[in-house]
Design a protein around this motif. Structure first.
Motif, PDB file in Angstrom:
ATOM      1  N   GLU A 132       0.822  -1.327   0.081  1.00 42.34           N
ATOM      2  CA  GLU A 132      -0.174   0.127  -0.142  1.00 42.34           C
ATOM      3  C   GLU A 132       1.035   1.262   0.044  1.00 42.34           C
ATOM      4  OE1 GLU A 132      -2.491  -0.585   3.369  1.00 42.34           O
ATOM      5  OE2 GLU A 132      -3.430  -2.085   2.617  1.00 42.34           O
ATOM      6  N   GLY A 133       2.248   1.097  -0.212  1.00 43.21           N
ATOM      7  CA  GLY A 133       3.027   2.296  -0.239  1.00 43.21           C
ATOM      8  C   GLY A 133       3.843   2.617   1.049  1.00 43.21           C
ATOM      9  N   GLY A 134       3.647   1.990   2.032  1.00 42.46           N
ATOM     10  CA  GLY A 134       4.228   2.390   3.251  1.00 42.46           C
ATOM     11  C   GLY A 134       5.813   1.776   3.311  1.00 42.46           C
ATOM     12  N   THR A 135       6.611   2.577   4.326  1.00 47.62           N
ATOM     13  CA  THR A 135       7.875   2.497   4.436  1.00 47.62           C
ATOM     14  C   THR A 135       8.236   1.641   5.904  1.00 47.62           C
ATOM     15  OG1 THR A 135       8.272   4.415   3.240  1.00 47.62           O
ATOM     16  CG2 THR A 135      10.100   3.483   4.774  1.00 47.62           C
ATOM     17  N   ILE A 136       9.063   0.697   5.992  1.00 47.71           N
ATOM     18  CA  ILE A 136       9.261  -0.002   7.289  1.00 47.71           C
ATOM     19  C   ILE A 136      10.923   0.104   7.553  1.00 47.71           C
ATOM     20  CG2 ILE A 136       9.362  -2.103   8.451  1.00 47.71           C
ATOM     21  CD1 ILE A 136       6.842  -2.908   6.625  1.00 47.71           C
ATOM     22  N   LEU A 137      11.140   0.476   8.726  1.00 44.43           N
ATOM     23  CA  LEU A 137      12.140   0.278   9.447  1.00 44.43           C
ATOM     24  C   LEU A 137      12.264  -0.802  10.622  1.00 44.43           C
ATOM     25  CD1 LEU A 137      15.348   0.928   9.614  1.00 44.43           C
ATOM     26  CD2 LEU A 137      14.991   2.541  11.439  1.00 44.43           C
ATOM     27  N   LEU A 138      12.666  -2.032  10.537  1.00 41.81           N
ATOM     28  CA  LEU A 138      12.798  -2.875  11.528  1.00 41.81           C
ATOM     29  C   LEU A 138      14.164  -3.295  11.987  1.00 41.81           C
ATOM     30  CD1 LEU A 138      13.220  -6.077  10.491  1.00 41.81           C
ATOM     31  CD2 LEU A 138      11.159  -5.672   9.220  1.00 41.81           C
ATOM     32  N   THR A 139      14.035  -3.705  13.266  1.00 37.53           N
ATOM     33  CA  THR A 139      15.212  -4.359  13.903  1.00 37.53           C
ATOM     34  C   THR A 139      14.993  -5.835  14.134  1.00 37.53           C
ATOM     35  OG1 THR A 139      14.804  -4.304  16.234  1.00 37.53           O
ATOM     36  CG2 THR A 139      15.768  -2.439  15.149  1.00 37.53           C
ATOM     37  N   THR A 140      16.084  -6.747  13.745  1.00 36.23           N
ATOM     38  CA  THR A 140      15.994  -8.116  13.973  1.00 36.23           C
ATOM     39  C   THR A 140      17.263  -8.714  14.270  1.00 36.23           C
ATOM     40  OG1 THR A 140      15.039 -10.296  12.993  1.00 36.23           O
ATOM     41  CG2 THR A 140      15.987  -8.496  11.504  1.00 36.23           C
ATOM     42  N   HIS A 141      17.256  -9.915  14.700  1.00 36.63           N
ATOM     43  CA  HIS A 141      18.454 -10.577  14.791  1.00 36.63           C
ATOM     44  C   HIS A 141      18.427 -11.823  14.139  1.00 36.63           C
ATOM     45  CE1 HIS A 141      16.696 -11.385  18.910  1.00 36.63           C
ATOM     46  NE2 HIS A 141      16.506 -12.409  18.417  1.00 36.63           N
ATOM     47  N   TYR A 142      17.291 -12.001  13.264  1.00 38.01           N
ATOM     48  CA  TYR A 142      17.301 -13.424  12.352  1.00 38.01           C
ATOM     49  C   TYR A 142      17.345 -12.903  10.938  1.00 38.01           C
ATOM     50  CZ  TYR A 142      14.330 -14.486  16.443  1.00 38.01           C
ATOM     51  OH  TYR A 142      13.624 -14.938  17.626  1.00 38.01           O
ATOM     52  N   MET A 143      18.305 -13.564  10.515  1.00 41.62           N
ATOM     53  CA  MET A 143      18.760 -13.376   9.067  1.00 41.62           C
ATOM     54  C   MET A 143      17.479 -13.736   8.068  1.00 41.62           C
ATOM     55  SD  MET A 143      21.066 -11.831   7.131  1.00 41.62           S
ATOM     56  CE  MET A 143      20.907 -11.688   5.579  1.00 41.62           C
ATOM     57  N   ASP A 144      16.957 -14.840   8.612  1.00 45.20           N
ATOM     58  CA  ASP A 144      15.813 -15.240   7.415  1.00 45.20           C
ATOM     59  C   ASP A 144      14.580 -14.402   7.449  1.00 45.20           C
ATOM     60  OD1 ASP A 144      14.995 -15.955  10.280  1.00 45.20           O
ATOM     61  OD2 ASP A 144      13.551 -17.184   9.520  1.00 45.20           O
ATOM     62  N   GLU A 145      14.401 -13.520   8.627  1.00 48.68           N
ATOM     63  CA  GLU A 145      13.673 -12.598   8.600  1.00 48.68           C
ATOM     64  C   GLU A 145      13.854 -11.367   7.835  1.00 48.68           C
ATOM     65  OE1 GLU A 145      10.593 -11.797  11.749  1.00 48.68           O
ATOM     66  OE2 GLU A 145      12.115 -10.105  12.407  1.00 48.68           O
ATOM     67  N   ALA A 146      15.044 -11.018   7.644  1.00 47.50           N
ATOM     68  CA  ALA A 146      15.581 -10.034   6.867  1.00 47.50           C
ATOM     69  C   ALA A 146      15.697 -10.308   5.413  1.00 47.50           C
ATOM     70  CB  ALA A 146      17.159  -9.447   7.414  1.00 47.50           C
ATOM     71  N   GLU A 147      15.870 -11.603   5.312  1.00 50.74           N
ATOM     72  CA  GLU A 147      15.932 -12.131   3.807  1.00 50.74           C
ATOM     73  C   GLU A 147      14.666 -11.910   3.316  1.00 50.74           C
ATOM     74  OE1 GLU A 147      17.991 -15.603   1.202  1.00 50.74           O
ATOM     75  OE2 GLU A 147      17.532 -15.868   3.468  1.00 50.74           O
ATOM     76  N   SER A 148      13.579 -12.259   4.070  1.00 50.40           N
ATOM     77  CA  SER A 148      12.027 -12.242   3.495  1.00 50.40           C
ATOM     78  C   SER A 148      11.530 -11.185   3.436  1.00 50.40           C
ATOM     79  CB  SER A 148      11.356 -13.316   4.627  1.00 50.40           C
ATOM     80  OG  SER A 148       9.995 -13.474   4.193  1.00 50.40           O
ATOM     81  N   LEU A 149      11.916  -9.935   4.229  1.00 45.78           N
ATOM     82  CA  LEU A 149      10.787  -9.002   4.394  1.00 45.78           C
ATOM     83  C   LEU A 149      12.059  -7.642   3.734  1.00 45.78           C
ATOM     84  CD1 LEU A 149       9.546  -8.930   7.751  1.00 45.78           C
ATOM     85  CD2 LEU A 149       8.400  -9.633   5.813  1.00 45.78           C
ATOM     86  N   CYS A 150      13.069  -7.691   3.835  1.00 45.96           N
ATOM     87  CA  CYS A 150      14.104  -6.453   3.757  1.00 45.96           C
ATOM     88  C   CYS A 150      14.528  -6.206   2.302  1.00 45.96           C
ATOM     89  CB  CYS A 150      15.121  -6.316   4.782  1.00 45.96           C
ATOM     90  SG  CYS A 150      14.581  -6.295   6.280  1.00 45.96           S
ATOM     91  N   ASP A 151      14.279  -4.988   1.665  1.00 50.07           N
ATOM     92  CA  ASP A 151      15.198  -4.665   0.576  1.00 50.07           C
ATOM     93  C   ASP A 151      16.360  -4.530   0.898  1.00 50.07           C
ATOM     94  OD1 ASP A 151      12.838  -4.251  -1.295  1.00 50.07           O
ATOM     95  OD2 ASP A 151      12.207  -2.674   0.383  1.00 50.07           O
ATOM     96  N   ARG A 152      17.063  -3.632   2.092  1.00 50.79           N
ATOM     97  CA  ARG A 152      18.310  -3.574   2.112  1.00 50.79           C
ATOM     98  C   ARG A 152      18.302  -3.798   3.642  1.00 50.79           C
ATOM     99  NH1 ARG A 152      20.541   1.561   1.416  1.00 50.79           N
ATOM    100  NH2 ARG A 152      18.882   2.456   2.029  1.00 50.79           N
TER     101      ARG A 152
END
Length: 222
Positions: A180-200
C-alpha cells in the motif's frame, strides 16, 4: 530523486563509558523495508529509539519524512507507527477497546473494523488483552501501530519469541502494508526474517554499521 523517508548522520549515544551508538549514518528510501540486523547489545534498539524521537542523541542529526523532531514533533507523531520491543497493553481492556483507544490518538487513520481485519483478530474483538496468546498480542500491538495509517512504520524485533505460524502471519501483514506504499524500518537478529522482508539491511555491531546491502549481497559476501 525523492527525498528519503528517513536519514540520519553521525549519530552518537553513550551511557557513561559505554558507547551504544557510534558515528552511525544511514538513509531509508520511501517505500523501502530496511532492516537493522545484529546481536543483542549491538545498539539496534538505541538507534531506533533515537530515530523514533524517544531518545536524544549526544551528537548527529535525524530527518524523518523530511522533518526534524525538535520542530515538527506533533506532525511526525501523526505520521508514524511504532511497535516497541515490549509493548505493555492494559490486560483488562478488550481487543476492540484497545484499538478504539489507540485510534483516538490520531487525526486520521483506519477504522477499528479495518484494523481487526488486517491483523486477523476479528474473532478476538471481545477478548481481554490478558487472555491473548503471545502471537495475538504481537498482532494487536502491530494493529495499534497501524491505527493512524502511518507513512513510516518502526518495528523493534517484532517477531521475537513467536512460533513459526505467528511469524508468518505478521510477515504477511507487513507485506500488505508495503504493497500500500508504506515504509518500514525494523530491527531483528534473524537473518531469515531480513531475507524475507527487507530490501536492504545494515548489520550493526558495537553501535556501528559494519556492512550494508541487499540480503543477497550480504549472504554472498559472507
Amino acid at each position: 530523486m525523492d527525498a528519503p523517508a528517513l536519514a540520519c548522520h553521525a549519530l552518537r549515544k553513550a551511557y557513561g563509558d559505554v558507547v551504544a551508538v557510534s558515528d552511525l549514518s544511514l538513509a531509508v528510501a520511501r517505500g523501502e523495508c530496511f532492516g537493522l540486523l545484529g546481536p543483542n547489545g549491538a545498539g539496534k534498539t538505541t538507534t531506533i529509539e533515537i530515530l523514533e524521537g524517544l531518545l536524544l542523541p549526544d551528537a548527529g542529526n535525524v530527518e524523518v519524512l523530511g522533518l526534524r523532531w525538535n520542530t515538527h514533533e506533533r506532525e511526525l507523531r501523526q505520521r508514524l507507527g511504532i511497535q516497541l520491543q515490549e509493548t505493555q497493553l492494559p490486560d483488562k481492556l478488550t481487543v476492540e477497546e484497545t484499538l478504539r483507544l489507540f485510534r483516538s490518538f490520531y487525526d486520521r487513520g483506519r477504522s477499528v473494523e479495518s484494523l481487526l481485519e488486517v491483523v486477523e483478530l476479528e474473532s478476538k474483538r471481545r477478548s481481554r488483552v490478558g487472555k491473548l496468546s503471545g502471537g495475538q498480542k504481537q498482532r494487536l500491538s502491530l494493529a495499534c501501530a497501524l491505527a493512524g495509517s502511518p507513512d513510516l512504520l518502526f518495528l523493534d524485533e517484532p517477531t521475537t519469541g513467536l512460533d513459526p505460524h505467528s511469524r508468518r502471519q505478521l510477515w504477511e501483514t507487513l507485506r500488505r502494508f508495503r504493497a500500500e506504499g508504506g515504509t518500514i524500518l525494523l530491527t531483528t537478529h534473524y537473518m531469515d526474517e531480513a531475507e524475507s522482508l527487507c530490501d536492504r539491511v545494515a548489520i550493526v555491531d558495537h553501535g556501528r554499521v559494519i556492512a550494508l546491502g541487499t540480503p543477497a549481497e550480504l549472504i554472498g559476501a559472507l
